[in-house]
Design an enzyme around this catalytic site. Structure first.
Site, PDB file in Angstrom:
ATOM      1  CB  SER A 139      -0.941  -0.061   1.215  1.00 51.34           C
ATOM      2  OG  SER A 139      -1.929   0.914   1.122  1.00 51.34           O
ATOM      3  CG  ASP A 292      -6.758  -4.003  -2.862  1.00 48.52           C
ATOM      4  OD1 ASP A 292      -7.563  -3.135  -2.512  1.00 48.52           O
ATOM      5  OD2 ASP A 292      -5.529  -3.897  -2.725  1.00 48.52           O
ATOM      6  CG  HIS A 321      -5.831  -2.261   0.646  1.00 49.46           C
ATOM      7  ND1 HIS A 321      -5.082  -2.188  -0.505  1.00 49.46           N
ATOM      8  CD2 HIS A 321      -5.216  -1.439   1.544  1.00 49.46           C
ATOM      9  CE1 HIS A 321      -4.070  -1.344  -0.328  1.00 49.46           C
ATOM     10  NE2 HIS A 321      -4.118  -0.891   0.917  1.00 49.46           N
TER      11      HIS A 321
HETATM   12  N1  COA Z   1     -17.167  -6.494  17.026  1.00 47.21           N
HETATM   13  C1  COA Z   1     -16.113  -6.016  17.726  1.00 47.21           C
HETATM   14  N2  COA Z   1     -14.848  -6.386  17.508  1.00 47.21           N
HETATM   15  C2  COA Z   1     -14.635  -7.287  16.527  1.00 47.21           C
HETATM   16  C3  COA Z   1     -15.667  -7.832  15.761  1.00 47.21           C
HETATM   17  C4  COA Z   1     -16.994  -7.396  16.039  1.00 47.21           C
HETATM   18  N3  COA Z   1     -18.039  -7.855  15.345  1.00 47.21           N
HETATM   19  N4  COA Z   1     -15.135  -8.707  14.872  1.00 47.21           N
HETATM   20  C5  COA Z   1     -13.806  -8.707  15.055  1.00 47.21           C
HETATM   21  N5  COA Z   1     -13.496  -7.852  16.070  1.00 47.21           N
HETATM   22  C6  COA Z   1     -12.192  -7.518  16.584  1.00 47.21           C
HETATM   23  C7  COA Z   1     -11.302  -8.735  16.771  1.00 47.21           C
HETATM   24  O1  COA Z   1     -11.573  -9.363  18.022  1.00 47.21           O
HETATM   25  C8  COA Z   1      -9.925  -8.123  16.692  1.00 47.21           C
HETATM   26  O2  COA Z   1      -9.622  -7.531  17.944  1.00 47.21           O
HETATM   27  P1  COA Z   1      -8.094  -7.260  18.391  1.00 47.21           P
HETATM   28  O3  COA Z   1      -7.444  -6.492  17.260  1.00 47.21           O
HETATM   29  O4  COA Z   1      -8.211  -6.448  19.634  1.00 47.21           O
HETATM   30  O5  COA Z   1      -7.477  -8.611  18.584  1.00 47.21           O
HETATM   31  C9  COA Z   1     -10.104  -6.994  15.668  1.00 47.21           C
HETATM   32  O6  COA Z   1     -11.512  -6.746  15.596  1.00 47.21           O
HETATM   33  C10 COA Z   1      -9.558  -7.323  14.288  1.00 47.21           C
HETATM   34  O7  COA Z   1     -10.270  -8.406  13.766  1.00 47.21           O
HETATM   35  P2  COA Z   1     -10.170  -8.738  12.205  1.00 47.21           P
HETATM   36  O8  COA Z   1     -10.129  -7.486  11.433  1.00 47.21           O
HETATM   37  O9  COA Z   1     -11.256  -9.707  11.903  1.00 47.21           O
HETATM   38  O10 COA Z   1      -8.731  -9.470  12.159  1.00 47.21           O
HETATM   39  P3  COA Z   1      -7.915  -9.899  10.875  1.00 47.21           P
HETATM   40  O11 COA Z   1      -6.826 -10.777  11.374  1.00 47.21           O
HETATM   41  O12 COA Z   1      -8.818 -10.429   9.818  1.00 47.21           O
HETATM   42  O13 COA Z   1      -7.282  -8.515  10.317  1.00 47.21           O
HETATM   43  C11 COA Z   1      -5.999  -6.484  10.510  1.00 47.21           C
HETATM   44  C12 COA Z   1      -6.261  -7.886  11.048  1.00 47.21           C
HETATM   45  C13 COA Z   1      -4.945  -5.871  11.409  1.00 47.21           C
HETATM   46  C14 COA Z   1      -5.475  -6.547   9.070  1.00 47.21           C
HETATM   47  C15 COA Z   1      -7.311  -5.635  10.514  1.00 47.21           C
HETATM   48  O14 COA Z   1      -7.961  -5.784  11.750  1.00 47.21           O
HETATM   49  C16 COA Z   1      -7.026  -4.160  10.337  1.00 47.21           C
HETATM   50  O15 COA Z   1      -6.719  -3.424  11.257  1.00 47.21           O
HETATM   51  N6  COA Z   1      -7.141  -3.694   9.070  1.00 47.21           N
HETATM   52  C17 COA Z   1      -6.776  -2.329   8.718  1.00 47.21           C
HETATM   53  C18 COA Z   1      -5.325  -2.283   8.354  1.00 47.21           C
HETATM   54  C19 COA Z   1      -4.928  -0.932   7.830  1.00 47.21           C
HETATM   55  O16 COA Z   1      -4.805   0.013   8.613  1.00 47.21           O
HETATM   56  N7  COA Z   1      -4.753  -0.815   6.565  1.00 47.21           N
HETATM   57  C20 COA Z   1      -4.391   0.445   5.977  1.00 47.21           C
HETATM   58  C21 COA Z   1      -3.265   0.229   5.043  1.00 47.21           C
HETATM   59  S1  COA Z   1      -3.234   1.526   3.888  1.00 47.21           S
END
Ligand code: COA
Length: 341
Positions: A139, A292, A321
């Site tokens: 990204s 993505d 993504h």
């Molecule tokens: N309600 C509340 N919390 C929930 C939920 C719901 N329905 N479903 C999942 N969660 C929580 C999980 O328990 C987890 O908590 P934790 O981070 O405290 O452990 C969190 O949400 C992330 O879960 P999820 O997104 O399903 O995990 P993943 O392994 O599939 O993805 C990441 C991990 C880090 C990639 C994603 O969470 C993330 O942050 N994406 C954004 C990344 C980013 O900033 N990209 C920008 C690049 S330009």
């Protein structure tokens, strides 16, 4: 931020002129290193991070970076620097503006991807690094790697560009503007305190999450099993992710870094993206994620077509993504192949 390994700080005690013309009287760059620089200085892997990540890739890219992983400190000297404008150790809105004797906050000047690369290059000189055997980023991390490789094609033996593009797309700019509107709708966002604009950033992160996943991904992970009128899982997910970012990030940095992303155009003042990319000589692996919607595979196809030494791999993944952060096993397999001497 999980600081497993301590962060170092490089202080550049000279004026640092930004692309916008503003001058920072001094520059700080927070960075992590792992492993040892070989005597031939030929084992450097430079990792560039994306929007809200930090300089510790073992924190946000575990499975890919760390002992026993494709990018392992047993084999490589791994460097990752926090981008300027961020709030994780490099000069940014929370840094002290020596001229006013207080933090910059919302007055921190515009930074661009080229400014970030300028800071990376100063750090590389400071660390005595010449050739980099692999430059890698996803990204916005990919924006920095390709910009750096265009500036210094001979520096990189290999580069790996994931879920990234040659220029910020109109779609990306529009998403960022919507995110900035959310921050600006928070009347506190320009205030001189670290938590200014927190409510706005919570909403901005919610907008972002929609673009990091997609229709199918939300259906896969956030569908409610029982019938209900309210209290939906998908809603709780968006709120949780917004709240999580508020606890670790600064809204003024978020606003600034989305503008930095908008500035990305590897072809600006260089006769266009294709003309710039055609000068790259590094062995280049371009990786796209099939689902993505933020930086779709068509962007990586353009990179692979324009870089003479590139080849494209598309990972079939429902994670959108976010695939560049989640699909570490598939990425590791491709990287291991690319890193084979
Ligand atoms: N309600 C509340 N919390 C929930 C939920 C719901 N329905 N479903 C999942 N969660 C929580 C999980 O328990 C987890 O908590 P934790 O981070 O405290 O452990 C969190 O949400 C992330 O879960 P999820 O997104 O399903 O995990 P993943 O392994 O599939 O993805 C990441 C991990 C880090 C990639 C994603 O969470 C993330 O942050 N994406 C954004 C990344 C980013 O900033 N990209 C920008 C690049 S330009």
């Amino acid at each position: 931020m999980t600081d497993r390994c301590p962060m170092n700080t490089f202080i550049y005690n000279h004026p640092f002129t930004l692309e916008c013309g503003a001058v920072l009287p001094r520059l700080e760059v927070g960075y992590h290193t792992f492993g040892e620089l070989s005597s031939a200085r030929s084992n450097v892997v430079w990792i560039c991070h994306a929007l809200t990540a930090n300089s510790d890739p073992t924190d946000w890219w575990n499975g890919l970076v760390g002992e026993g992983c494709a990018i392992s400190p047993e084999r490589y000297f791994i460097v990752c620097a926090n981008i300027i404008g961020s709030c994780y150790g490099s000069s940014g809105p929370l840094s002290l503006d020596p001229e006013k004797g207080a933090s910059y906050f919302a007055s921190f000047p515009l930074v661009t991807i080229r400014d970030m690369v300028k800071a990376h290059r100063l750090l590389a000189d400071h660390l005595g690094i010449g050739e980099i055997c692999l430059g890698i980023g996803g990204s916005m991390g990919g924006y920095q790697v390709m910009e750096w490789a265009v500036q210094e094609p001979a520096r990189f033996a290999k580069i790996c560009l994931l879920a990234t593009s040659a220029k910020e797309s109109p779609w990306g700019v529009a998403i960022h503007e919507a995110q900035r509107l959310a921050i600006e709708a928070d009347p506190t966002w320009r205030e001189a305190r670290p938590d200014a604009g927190a409510a706005g950033m919570r909403a901005a992160r919610g907008i972002g999450m929609l673009t990091y996943r997609n229709y199918t991904a939300f259906g896969n992970t956030q569908a409610d099993e029982e019938e209900k009128l309210q209290g939906f899982k998908a809603a709780s997910y968006i709120r949780y992710q917004g709240e999580k970012l508020v606890k670790r990030f600064n809204a003024q940095s978020y606003h600034l870094l989305t503008r930095a992303m908008d500035s990305h155009d590897v072809g600006r003042d260089r006769g266009g993206a294709a003309a710039s990319l055609e000068k790259l000589t590094s062995d280049t692996l371009v990786i796209g994620i099939s689902s993505d919607i933020l930086c779709p595979v068509s962007e990586q196809q353009f990179l692979a077509r324009s870089i003479p030494t590139a080849h494209l791999e598309v990972i079939d993944s429902p994670f959108g993504h976010d695939g560049f952060l989640v699909e570490t096993s598939a990425i590791a397999a491709l990287l291991t192949e690319q890193l084979r001497p």
